[in-house]
Design an enzyme around this catalytic site. Structure first.
Site, PDB file in Angstrom:
ATOM      1  N   TYR A  57       0.821  -1.216   0.000  1.00 58.43           N
ATOM      2  CA  TYR A  57       0.000   0.000   0.000  1.00 58.43           C
ATOM      3  C   TYR A  57       0.855   1.266   0.000  1.00 58.43           C
ATOM      4  O   TYR A  57       0.347   2.361  -0.255  1.00 58.43           O
ATOM      5  CB  TYR A  57      -0.921   0.044   1.227  1.00 58.43           C
ATOM      6  N   HIS A 119       0.595 -11.654   2.307  1.00 56.18           N
ATOM      7  CA  HIS A 119      -0.422 -10.945   1.534  1.00 56.18           C
ATOM      8  C   HIS A 119      -1.041 -11.786   0.417  1.00 56.18           C
ATOM      9  O   HIS A 119      -2.223 -11.629   0.085  1.00 56.18           O
ATOM     10  CB  HIS A 119       0.175  -9.674   0.929  1.00 56.18           C
TER      11      HIS A 119
END
Length: 298
Positions: A57, A119
């Site tokens: 991110y 992730h």
């Protein structure tokens, strides 16, 4: 799930006893420091205590700055918040994972991470069908176990893992992930995954709770069933979709930049009836997935 009160105040107890807020704030695509600062400020004021970020991110540094400045403002300490971050696919592998964890911890400025997730089950720059993916997942999970044993991560888990990926990790290490963060909403929910996770005491945490809203697809929010239900409960469409997940025992991390939506997303003072839960379940016949698909990863 308790029968009274605000669903937004619920905490789920993970398999190791750690209490995780059922509702958190997602920070995907918030890459501006000032915007993230304001959003965290709104969220803390509204009662959020879980904040979800990830290395990919590119905002861990911004979140860390916001927390250092804003926790004292709201009379809170580090122990009052639950911080999740995630290992990037580019860092899948034992030594890479250890270095990546240190970088994320330094970026956020914390001595420990509340929840650290792999992730994605596939590694960057490796073909999806390459069996090396499975080797790297296990290597990485073993490093995660070390981080957990050292107290650097209070809980460890995965994101976007299928039942097959979860089973491989468990069989290779005998350590069961505490959380699997996956796409989960009425248009796309896997009953077999829910059953598997419940039987192994793995908590599902949903992303894309509003369907494809993050990619400007309002289809789920505009479903006639959703519209009819939220009208009867005098709620927002978002509140109905979040309540649906929470009542199924699935944690949520809705993202918003708007103060009144941030507030309403954690103030869910109603319970959907069993009939309405089933009606929302029925939308899964559409099988509409809006985010990346891990099923092709070997």
């Amino acid at each position: 799930m308790p029968g009274e009160g605000n669903l937004g105040d619920v905490k789920f107890i993970l398999r190791n006893g750690v209490k995780m807020p059922a509702v958190g704030l997602g920070t995907y695509r918030i890459r501006n420091s000032e915007v993230l600062y304001r959003t965290v400020d709104y969220a803390l004021e509204a009662g959020y205590r879980l904040f979800d970020t990830a290395a990919v991110y590119q905002n861990e540094l911004f979140l860390g700055y916001a927390l250092r400045k804003l926790l004292p403002k709201h009379g809170l300490t580090r122990e009052d918040v639950f911080i999740t971050t995630k290992l990037a696919p580019a860092d899948l592998g034992g030594h890479l994972a250890a270095d990546a964890f240190r970088k994320s911890s330094d970026n956020i400025g914390l001595d420990y991470i509340d929840l650290y997730l792999i992730h994605f089950p596939g590694a960057a720059n490796i073909n999806a069908q390459n069996p090396k993916n499975a080797e790297l997942r296990v290597e990485t999970w073993k490093e995660f176990i070390k981080l957990y044993d050292q107290g650097k991560a209070k809980a460890i888990g995965v994101s976007n893992f299928t039942i097959r990926h979860l089973t491989e990790l468990i069989e290779a290490t005998d350590v069961v992930p505490m959380v699997n963060q996956i796409e989960w909403h009425p248009h796309y929910h896997q009953d077999d995954m829910l059953q598997f996770c419940e039987s192994h005491n793995i908590r599902i945490q949903a992303y894309c709770s509003f369907g494809g809203l993050a990619v400007s697809n309002n289809t789920l929010m505009e479903e006639s069933i959703v519209r009819e239900i939220y009208g009867r409960y005098k709620a927002t469409p978002a509140q109905v979709l979040l309540a649906w997940s929470l009542q199924r025992g699935v944690a949520v991390i809705p993202k918003s930049l708007t103060p009144h939506r941030i507030k309403s997303n954690i103030q869910i003072n109603f319970r959907l009836s069993q009939e309405d839960l089933l009606r929302l379940d029925s939308l899964g016949k559409a099988n509409m997935k809006y985010a990346w698909d891990p099923h092709c990863i070997a």
